[in-house]
Motif scaffolding. Structure first.
Motif, short mmCIF file in Angstrom:
data_model
loop_
_atom_site.label_atom_id
_atom_site.label_comp_id
_atom_site.label_asym_id
_atom_site.label_seq_id
_atom_site.Cartn_x
_atom_site.Cartn_y
_atom_site.Cartn_z
N SER A 130 -1.04 12.34 -7.21
CA SER A 130 -1.65 13.05 -6.31
C SER A 130 -1.31 12.81 -4.98
O SER A 130 -1.63 13.58 -3.80
CB SER A 130 -3.10 12.78 -6.40
OG SER A 130 -3.65 13.26 -7.67
N PHE A 131 -0.36 11.82 -4.76
CA PHE A 131 0.07 11.28 -3.38
C PHE A 131 1.36 11.21 -3.33
O PHE A 131 2.28 10.91 -4.36
CB PHE A 131 -0.77 10.05 -3.15
CG PHE A 131 -2.33 10.17 -2.87
CD1 PHE A 131 -2.93 10.75 -1.98
CD2 PHE A 131 -2.97 9.72 -4.05
CE1 PHE A 131 -4.24 10.82 -1.80
CE2 PHE A 131 -4.52 9.81 -4.00
CZ PHE A 131 -4.99 10.64 -2.98
N ASP A 132 1.94 11.17 -1.80
CA ASP A 132 3.37 10.72 -1.62
C ASP A 132 3.54 9.25 -1.43
O ASP A 132 3.20 8.78 -0.53
CB ASP A 132 3.92 11.68 -0.58
CG ASP A 132 4.06 12.94 -0.75
OD1 ASP A 132 4.23 13.36 -1.77
OD2 ASP A 132 3.89 13.85 0.34
N THR A 187 -0.52 6.40 3.26
CA THR A 187 -1.57 6.42 4.48
C THR A 187 -1.98 7.70 4.86
O THR A 187 -1.21 8.73 4.73
CB THR A 187 -0.87 5.62 5.48
OG1 THR A 187 0.39 6.48 5.87
CG2 THR A 187 -0.46 4.49 5.24
N LEU A 188 -3.13 7.72 5.20
CA LEU A 188 -3.70 9.09 5.88
C LEU A 188 -4.20 8.76 7.21
O LEU A 188 -4.90 8.02 7.61
CB LEU A 188 -4.63 9.73 5.23
CG LEU A 188 -4.43 10.11 3.84
CD1 LEU A 188 -5.37 10.84 2.95
CD2 LEU A 188 -3.15 11.50 3.85
N LEU A 189 -4.00 9.75 8.24
CA LEU A 189 -4.51 9.81 9.34
C LEU A 189 -5.46 11.00 9.72
O LEU A 189 -4.81 12.05 9.48
CB LEU A 189 -3.62 9.64 10.59
CG LEU A 189 -3.90 9.48 12.04
CD1 LEU A 189 -4.64 8.24 12.41
CD2 LEU A 189 -2.93 9.75 13.13
N ASP A 226 -8.97 7.66 13.01
CA ASP A 226 -9.50 7.02 11.35
C ASP A 226 -8.19 7.02 10.70
O ASP A 226 -7.39 7.76 10.58
CB ASP A 226 -10.48 8.18 11.01
CG ASP A 226 -11.51 8.23 11.85
OD1 ASP A 226 -11.84 7.33 12.71
OD2 ASP A 226 -12.50 9.05 11.66
N HIS A 227 -8.13 5.76 9.94
CA HIS A 227 -6.94 5.56 9.12
C HIS A 227 -7.49 5.17 7.52
O HIS A 227 -8.43 4.75 7.32
CB HIS A 227 -6.25 4.12 9.38
CG HIS A 227 -5.48 4.30 10.73
ND1 HIS A 227 -5.93 4.43 11.98
CD2 HIS A 227 -4.19 4.82 10.81
CE1 HIS A 227 -4.98 4.68 13.00
NE2 HIS A 227 -3.98 4.58 12.16
N LEU A 228 -6.83 5.68 6.82
CA LEU A 228 -6.92 5.40 5.44
C LEU A 228 -5.66 4.79 4.73
O LEU A 228 -4.58 5.63 4.80
CB LEU A 228 -7.34 6.78 4.36
CG LEU A 228 -7.54 6.58 3.03
CD1 LEU A 228 -8.43 5.88 2.60
CD2 LEU A 228 -7.54 7.81 2.12
N ILE A 229 -5.71 3.58 4.18
CA ILE A 229 -4.47 3.16 3.61
C ILE A 229 -4.91 2.54 2.28
O ILE A 229 -5.67 2.07 2.04
CB ILE A 229 -4.01 1.66 4.26
CG1 ILE A 229 -4.12 2.14 5.90
CG2 ILE A 229 -2.74 1.17 3.80
CD1 ILE A 229 -3.69 0.78 6.72
N MET A 230 -3.85 3.14 1.18
CA MET A 230 -4.27 2.99 -0.26
C MET A 230 -2.90 2.20 -0.83
O MET A 230 -1.89 2.67 -0.49
CB MET A 230 -4.54 4.23 -0.81
CG MET A 230 -5.82 4.68 -0.74
SD MET A 230 -6.25 6.14 -1.57
CE MET A 230 -5.06 7.29 -1.17
#
Length: 151
Positions: free
Chosen positions: A82-84, A122-124, A131-135
């Protein structure tokens, strides 16, 4: 008495409609649901939260949230597709910020993601640009490490 009951009912309805970002209702709703809503994702559900730490309840939903989620093999495959995902280290500026965020909520070193060993993404959030999302994903254990920063 009737007026008091109506006020209480109105409050319950208002709090129910606040959603995940407001007032910290993540404990009532499943965390993956909240992430999906806040970040426009489609993460599979899991009932297994291995670790949870945050900066506390906030009326506006700002703060820091950190979760370690356990997934089964099928859900892990969905997440990986689902993600890069990127291998290697995070951008050094973002890695420093993440360490500061985790320090601020007292996450022990042994419960933090292994940045050099696991894939990350990561998403911004574009509408806020803060706002940041780091997985991070540990493929050996099928655990998803999630760092969220809302300002």
């Amino acid at each position: 008495m009737k007026r008091l009951k109506l006020c209480l009912l109105a409050l319950i309805i208002c709090f129910g409609l606040c959603g995940c970002e407001g007032i910290g209702f993540t404990s009532i709703r499943r965390y993956a649901d909240c992430m999906n809503t806040n970040w426009h994702l489609n993460l599979p559900e899991t009932d297994v939260e291995i670790y949870v730490k945050n900066s506390g309840v906030s009326f506006t939903g700002d703060g820091i949230r950190y979760h370690i989620l356990q997934y089964d093999e099928e859900s892990a495959d969905i997440i990986l597709k689902s993600f890069d995902w990127e291998a290697g280290e995070l951008d050094s500026e973002l890695a420093d910020k993440m360490e500061e965020w985790l320090d601020s909520i007292d996450v022990p070193l042994e419960d933090r993601p292994k940045q050099n060993e696991w894939k990350h993404t990561t998403l911004l959030r574009k509408e806020y640009n803060r706002d940041h999302l780091i997985m991070f994903f540990d493929e050996d254990t099928n655990q998803l490490y999630v760092v969220e920063y809302f300002l």
